[in-house]
Every structure is written in C-alpha cells, then in structure tokens.
Write a protein that holds these residues in place. Structure first.
Motif: not given
Length: 182
Positions: A26-27, A29, A77-78, A93-95, A97, A118, A120
């Motif tokens: 994820i980080s 991409n 992005d992603g 939408k995943y991101y 932290e 992880r 979202y």
C-alpha cells in the motif's frame, strides 16, 4: 494457468496476469508477484484494475486504480476497492498510518516501537472527485436529486452512517433505485 502479458509502449500490461501469488504494498503502490526466479514488482500506476480472489474464502474483490480521481484537489495514489458499483459508486480507499514511538523513560510507559497501521476511508465518486463518508452530513455532497433520495433511505431504514454496513446498504439502495429508473 500462469501467464504474464505483453508490455505496451507506455509501459502498461496488455493482457491478464493470473496464477501468481501476489502481494500489494500500500505505501509504495506496488504489486509483487512471486515467480520462479524470486519476486517481480510492478508499479501500481501501470495497472488499471485488479480482480483479487481471496485464497481462503474464494471471494473476489474488485479494485480500480485511483489515478483518474482527485480527493481534496490532489491526485489519488493507489487503488480503490469497489464496494458498490453503479451510478453512485462506493469505494474503500486504503492508506498507511505510521505511529511514532511514545515511550517515556521517566515514567517507563508507552511503546518503544514504530507501528504501521493499515487504515481505510469510505468514499464515493462524483464527477471525477472522491468524497469521504463520515456522517449523514456527508450526503450533502451528493447531487441534490440523489441527496433527497439518500436522506429518505437513511430515515426509512434508520441507518447510521458511522457503521460501514449501513453505508454499504445506503449505496446499494441508491444504485438499486437508479437501476430501476433506466
């Protein structure tokens, strides 16, 4: 069956890639494929969409590249997981932290470790932009005609938009009504 597609001039893959153990970072991409010689990495910007079939439950998850969307006037992005498809689509939408260590030696409390979480957001698309669903007030960002229907569905079904399953139900109902009108 294992196969890798041909590369187009712009670097994208033309054909389907299937039959590989895969991991998505994820980080950064990037999509990582386990191949005979090790690991092959494919940047996320070269992929348009993914159908990810869970190896345990065999349930497919559909992801689309967020490169065609904006959120808060910035390019996304992603990838976005499609939760509800239709005229008013709902995405996850995943991101990532990163939590810094919060250890206090004087009190000997806290964590010495950096934690990667992880997380979202639930978002919907409107004219190429993504908007986060936080509460009932978020519905105000929908088109006025859809907004009225959304508010009536929320009231009728007594939905709490802080609950993910209720948000999914709202968008399922909105798109069901839209499908019936066509």
């Amino acid at each position: 069956m294992r196969r890798m597609g041909e590369r187009l001039a712009d670097g994208r893959i033309k054909q389907l890639i299937e039959g590989y153990l895969t991991r998505f970072d994820i980080s950064s991409n990037e999509l990582e494929f386990k191949v005979a010689g090790g690991v092959k990495v494919l940047p996320g910007k070269q992929i348009d969409n993914i159908v990810w079939i869970d190896s345990i439950s065999s349930i497919p998850r559909y992801l689309i590249n967020g490169k065609n969307f904006k959120m808060n006037d910035a390019a996304v992005d992603g990838f976005l997981e499609v939760l509800v498809d239709g005229t008013v689509p709902l995405y996850r939408k995943y991101y990532v932290e990163i939590l810094k260590p919060n250890f206090s030696p004087a009190l000997n409390v806290g964590s010495k470790d950096t934690k990667v979480l992880r997380k979202y957001l639930l978002v919907f698309a409107k004219q190429g932009s993504l908007y986060q669903i936080k509460s009932k007030k978020s519905v105000a960002q929908l088109d006025p005609t859809i907004q009225d229907r959304a508010n009536s569905i929320i009231d009728k079904l007594d939905l709490n938009l802080k609950d993910e399953s209720h948000v999914i139900r709202l968008f399922t109902e909105l798109n069901r009504v839209d499908a019936g009108n066509k």
